[in-house]
Design an enzyme around this catalytic site. Structure first.
Site, short mmCIF file in Angstrom:
data_model
loop_
_atom_site.label_atom_id
_atom_site.label_comp_id
_atom_site.label_asym_id
_atom_site.label_seq_id
_atom_site.Cartn_x
_atom_site.Cartn_y
_atom_site.Cartn_z
N GLY A 18 0.84 -1.21 0.00
CA GLY A 18 0.00 0.00 0.00
C GLY A 18 0.86 1.25 0.00
O GLY A 18 0.51 2.28 0.56
N GLY A 24 1.60 5.16 3.61
CA GLY A 24 2.85 4.93 2.86
C GLY A 24 3.61 6.22 2.63
O GLY A 24 4.84 6.28 2.77
N ARG A 99 -11.46 2.33 6.98
CA ARG A 99 -12.92 2.43 7.19
C ARG A 99 -13.40 3.85 6.92
O ARG A 99 -12.60 4.80 6.92
CB ARG A 99 -13.28 1.99 8.61
CG ARG A 99 -12.74 2.88 9.70
CD ARG A 99 -13.25 2.49 11.08
NE ARG A 99 -12.41 3.07 12.12
CZ ARG A 99 -12.79 3.21 13.39
NH1 ARG A 99 -13.99 2.81 13.77
NH2 ARG A 99 -11.97 3.73 14.29
N VAL A 136 -0.51 -3.39 9.73
CA VAL A 136 -1.14 -2.11 10.05
C VAL A 136 -2.58 -2.09 9.51
O VAL A 136 -3.49 -1.57 10.14
CB VAL A 136 -0.31 -0.94 9.46
CG1 VAL A 136 -1.01 0.40 9.67
CG2 VAL A 136 1.09 -0.92 10.06
N ASP A 166 -2.08 3.25 19.56
CA ASP A 166 -2.94 3.39 20.74
C ASP A 166 -2.11 3.73 21.98
O ASP A 166 -2.50 4.56 22.80
CB ASP A 166 -3.72 2.08 20.95
CG ASP A 166 -4.40 1.65 19.65
OD1 ASP A 166 -5.18 2.45 19.11
OD2 ASP A 166 -4.12 0.53 19.17
N ARG A 169 -1.11 7.30 21.73
CA ARG A 169 -2.25 8.17 22.06
C ARG A 169 -2.40 8.27 23.58
O ARG A 169 -2.65 9.36 24.12
CB ARG A 169 -3.52 7.60 21.43
CG ARG A 169 -3.57 7.78 19.93
CD ARG A 169 -4.66 6.96 19.28
NE ARG A 169 -4.80 7.31 17.86
CZ ARG A 169 -5.41 6.57 16.95
NH1 ARG A 169 -5.97 5.42 17.31
NH2 ARG A 169 -5.49 6.97 15.71
N HIS A 194 -6.92 -3.94 18.52
CA HIS A 194 -6.95 -2.55 18.03
C HIS A 194 -8.39 -2.26 17.62
O HIS A 194 -8.76 -2.30 16.45
CB HIS A 194 -5.98 -2.40 16.85
CG HIS A 194 -6.00 -1.03 16.24
ND1 HIS A 194 -5.70 0.12 16.95
CD2 HIS A 194 -6.30 -0.62 14.99
CE1 HIS A 194 -5.81 1.17 16.15
NE2 HIS A 194 -6.18 0.75 14.96
#
Ligand code: NAD
Ligand code: LMR
Length: 331
Positions: A18, A24, A99, A136, A166, A169, A194
């Site tokens: 990707g 990327g 998504r 990923v 995560d 974060r 995840h």
């Protein structure tokens, strides 16, 4: 002309799938500059796209070459997984659909899961037997499981999924609330999937030399803090109109760098196939507290678990078993 670098090592082959996508575009420049494998480690970049992405990939390769990175000895762009993964010692499995704001990550499994069947088989056929793989593309835990199941010739310990974003974060939120730089927050890590069920565990965290659970109220740690970390992916999509990319690339570099060069005693979050740690069923790709040393991931298997942590671990096991059942035919 680029900076002069002492290059005494042989180049390693690093594959990124990707490669013409959003992640990327941020990831390749960090890898190429030496942030991931060290500033004295030459690289051959092997970039995979699907045919509709090949023209964009040509442009990305032009820009990589135009950056004249001293460490980059060659860049190969291809839509053939066996060419991209040939001899690879490190692989970033990024290529897949993100998504949209009305979806959960697990809704992507039908679209993205099959990608990891073919890529797992190609890794099995042509990559280094010691290859380090980070997944990923979402849902990343279950996609890593699919890739590993289709690469029986490579130890399942070499297949991981990314929960470092995560963790980062969680660190960023704690640092902001305590009014200290992120470098002052250590050993906060993620359990599980995840997904919204994940558990950012503050119990062993240290904030500016103090125990995190004494710095922050429990109501915040089990309330807003947990909720914000767990749903941050969606919040970024709502704000940006696209899923996180630069922070995801940065976390992928952190994950692979620590695996490759060591985590210097720090606890880091990595999802990998369970060997029964903390009662998590064998094979489920689950995020655990880990340390990295000598190119190995060591799961810290003896941390005390309280009632809340236990309930969160069980919630994540249930969610991952459900995802695994949904992809049984791909394993
Ligand atoms: P993007 O749509 O910008 O780029 C994806 C790229 O993958 C595209 O160029 C596409 O052509 C390519 N691609 C699709 N199928 C492929 C295949 N079979 N082989 C090779 N390439 C393929 O998406 P993005 O923003 O770069 O995100 C990529 C993935 O990473 C998504 O699934 C996203 O949900 C996920 N992600 C995960 C995390 C995490 O923390 N684990 C964080 C951010 C994003
Ligand atoms: C994230 O956590 O930012 C990524 O997994 C993207 C997403 O869909 O949330």
């Amino acid at each position: 002309m680029g900076t002069k670098v002492e290059q005494t090592k042989e180049p390693i082959r690093v594959a990124v799938t990707g490669a013409a996508g959003n992640i990327g575009y941020a990831l390749l420049w960090r890898i190429a500059s030496g942030d991931c494998f060290g500033h004295n480690q030459p690289l051959i970049l092997q970039l995979l796209e699907i045919p509709p992405g090949m023209q964009r990939l040509d442009g990305v390769i032009m820009e990589l070459k135009d950056s004249a990175f001293p460490l980059v000895h060659d860049v190969i762009g291809t839509d053939d997984p066996e060419l991209a993964f040939k001899g690879a010692e490190a692989i970033f499995l990024v290529g897949s659909r993100p998504r949209t704001k009305d979806m959960d990550r697990s809704d992507l499994v039908a679209a993205n899961g099959p990608i990891f069947v073919g890529q797992g088989k190609a890794i099995d056929a042509v990559s280094s037997r010691d290859v380090k793989v980070i997944t990923v593309g979402n849902p990343c835990n279950t996609n890593a499981l699919i890739a590993s199941a289709n690469a029986p010739g490579i130890s399942s310990r070499q297949f991981t999924a990314m929960t470092r974003l995560d963790q980062n974060r969680a660190v960023g939120l704690m640092a902001e609330k305590a009014g200290v730089p992120a470098s002052k927050v250590q050993d906060v890590f993620i359990w599980g999937n995840h997904a919204n069920t994940m558990y950012p565990d503050p119990r062993f965290g240290v904030v500016d030399g103090n125990i995190a659970t004494e710095v922050f109220e429990n109501d915040w740690l089990q309330g807003d803090f947990l909720e914000t970390v767990a749903t941050r992916g969606k919040a970024v999509i709502m704000a940006r109109g696209a899923s996180s990319a630069a922070s995801a690339a940065s976390a992928a570099v952190d994950h692979m760098r620590d695996w490759w060069l060591g985590s210097n005693g720090r606890i880091v979050s990595m999802a990998l196939p369970s060997e029964g740690w903390y009662g998590v069923p064998e094979g489920l790709v689950f995020s655990f507290p880990c340390r990295c040393e000598g190119g190995e991931i060591i799961v810290i298997g003896d941390l005390p678990i309280d009632e809340f942590a236990q309930s969160k671990i069980e919630e994540n096991v249930a969610a991952l078993l459900e995802e695994r059942n949904a992809v049984n035919d791909l394993l």
